[in-house]
Design a protein around this motif. Structure first.
Motif: not given
Length: 550
Positions: A50-58, A60-64
């Motif tokens: 789930x690394x994309x969910x962890x980093x996306x917000x910081x 400035x992008x979406x997890x998907x």
């Protein structure tokens, strides 16, 4: 491809995304390790993150969106068959059969080292457990800590920690005098004093003391009590050592409480704590202000009559561990020691340590065994020695290790003796013996694993499940060490045994007598032997044997 290798591939993909500006983060903001785990459903692939969910917000992008970018980068990685994006941004990764199957050779070549790690490298720990009074035999309560303590020592060492197993001999105080008086009463045929020790074992100690020191019958009372106390203490401690040895428990340091008093360490400890500003005098007694450290009341160190309390010895013992170079101190205590938690942590804080880092106190709950007879020697307890003779060290150790320490436990004695799949220790040991039988039969049929290994042939669904289970072993060991939970190893082994038995039923490892030996047979022999190695490694961590025949 191992989980560590997959984690490195994910880290490399993230670093590449940062380098080309796709991921708007500094390299320092990336996790040092990308965590991967087995999906709960097999159809979701071999690994997920789930690394994309962890980093996306910081970033400035979406997890998907981040997950899809990482999927594209990972798609060309050797050993990865497919990468799918699921839900809001989970990455499900499927490995090529060859990349997954290569683990079988890695395990066999690693041998006993497979599962070991440096997860706790640099940690120096004193682990004290059992610490029963040397005034009687070890009983069922001590047995639980003997099994769990020794397993925890093994698991912590497997995770890279430097661990010393220690037994605190409670050989000081009035209890020892009562012990001596009780033994002397048996020698002289007089009444055992009030609060004294009874049972056939005391009578037997009396007989042994009399045989070794016949002059005891003519000594004055004080001298006779002292001699009976010391000789019986020596004999009882020797028995404790012998019983633990028969149970597969090795203690590195046997630390005598009386040595703290005789060396002046107790007095010195009081003064050292006074220098820290936590000791005060009141009512003629010397107190430690433990209420400064969440204890419910201050504790007396030195009574008004000048006698040190047991708590003063606890403080001196803690400081001894600190002085001997143990930043980490783990205490394994019985169910009746809940009150010790705050006071021991208060000692740690008063000594200038961090109670959150330098001391751990694990409390074990009560255990009973259905069908076990009370000791004829001790009268009202179930002895460890009797349990080992009745059920066997392997069954007792495994059964005690497969439950969390803080769980009250009632074991079914006769069930632990059954040779059936309903008996967990038999189930796991039988899986190991079956792998050994396969190896012996392979030699008889000239199936030699060194003649060929093609991991891409390990493509049966049961093989994917089995390889996935083998892959998890190092993580399970590291987790069991970090959480101080040996039962995780036992439950893992039971899952591995189940996966192995199913694979064995559906995939032929060896050819039929009229068939030629092919690479698939040789390759499956590697997988069979990998399972054998992991079962043996896991059982060893629990102090349980891995039989070759059953």
């Amino acid at each position: 491809m191992t989980p560590d290798e997959l984690s490195e591939a994910l880290s490399a993909a993230l670093a590449a995304a940062v380098a080309d500006g796709t991921l708007a983060l500094d390299a320092d903001a990336l996790p040092s390790t990308v965590h991967v785990e087995r999906p709960k459903q097999r159809e979701h692939g071999d690994w997920a993150t789930n690394v994309a969910l962890q980093l996306a917000k910081r970033a400035g992008t979406t997890p998907r969106a981040l997950a899809e970018d990482l999927a594209g980068r990972l798609g060309s990685t050797p050993g990865i068959k497919a990468v799918d994006v699921a839900g809001p941004g989970f990455l499900n990764i499927t490995l090529e059969a060859g990349a997954a199957g290569e683990l079988a050779r890695t395990i066999v070549e690693s041998g006993a080292a497979y599962g070991r790690s440096d997860a706790l490298s640099g940690r120096v720990i004193d682990l004290e457990y059992i610490s029963a009074n040397p005034t009687g035999p070890l009983h069922i309560g001590h047995t639980r800590w003997a099994a769990l303590g020794d397993a925890l020592v093994r698991i912590l060492r497997a995770a890279g920690a430097d661990v010393t197993a220690e037994y605190y001999i409670n050989d000081a105080g009035a209890q020892m005098d009562r012990f001596g008086e009780s033994v002397l009463a048996q020698i002289r045929g007089t009444e055992v004093p009030e609060g004294g020790y009874r049972g056939e074992y005391v009578a037997e100690l009396g007989r042994q003391v009399l045989a070794a020191r016949p002059e005891i019958v003519d000594l004055p009372e004080d001298e006779a009590v002292a001699l009976a106390r010391e000789e019986a203490y020596r004999l009882q401690l020797a028995e404790i050592r012998d019983v633990l040895s028969s149970f597969g428990v090795h203690i590195d340091v046997w630390f005598s409480e009386r040595s703290l008093h005789e060396s002046g360490a107790v007095t010195q400890a009081v003064e050292r704590l006074r220098e820290q500003g936590h000791v005060y005098d009141d009512g003629g007694a010397v107190w430690l202000r433990t209420t400064d450290f969440t204890d419910d009341k201050d504790r007396v160190l030195i009574r008004a009559n000048g006698e040190p309390t047991y708590f003063a010895a606890d403080a001196a013992y803690y400081l001894s561990k600190k002085d001997r170079g143990f930043p980490g101190k783990i205490y394994l205590l019985g169910a009746d020691h809940h009150g010790y938690i705050h006071r021991l942590k208060a000692i740690s804080a008063a000594a200038g340590d961090d109670p959150a880092e330098n001391i751990e106190i694990l409390i074990g709950q009560l255990v009973s065994v259905q069908g076990a007879k009370l000791s004829k020697r001790a009268g009202n307890i179930i002895e460890l020695r009797d349990l080992v003779e009745w059920i066997g060290a392997d069954a007792v150790r495994y059964s005690l290790s497969r439950y969390p320490a803080d769980t009250p436990l009632e074991l079914a004695g006769e069930e632990m003796l059954k040779q059936s799949n309903d008996n967990p220790v038999f189930y796991v040991q039988y899986a190991h013996s079956r792998t050994c039988a396969v190896d012996r039969n392979a030699a008889d049929r000239a199936v030699r694993r060194e003649d060929g290994f093609d991991p891409s042939l390990l493509d049966h669904p049961t093989e994917a499940v089995l390889i996935g289970r083998l892959t998890e072993f190092p993580r399970i060991v590291a987790q069991a060490a970090e959480l101080r939970e040996p039962h995780r190893i036992a439950r893992y082994l039971e899952g591995l045994a189940a996966d192995y038995h199913k694979w064995y039923a559906e995939c032929r490892v060896l050819p039929y007598p009229d068939e030629a030996v092919e690479d698939v047979h040789r390759t499956r022999l590697w997988l069979n032997d990998a399972v054998r190695q992991v079962l043996a490694n896991g059982l060893d961590l629990l102090g349980v044997s891995a039989p070759e025949r059953m």
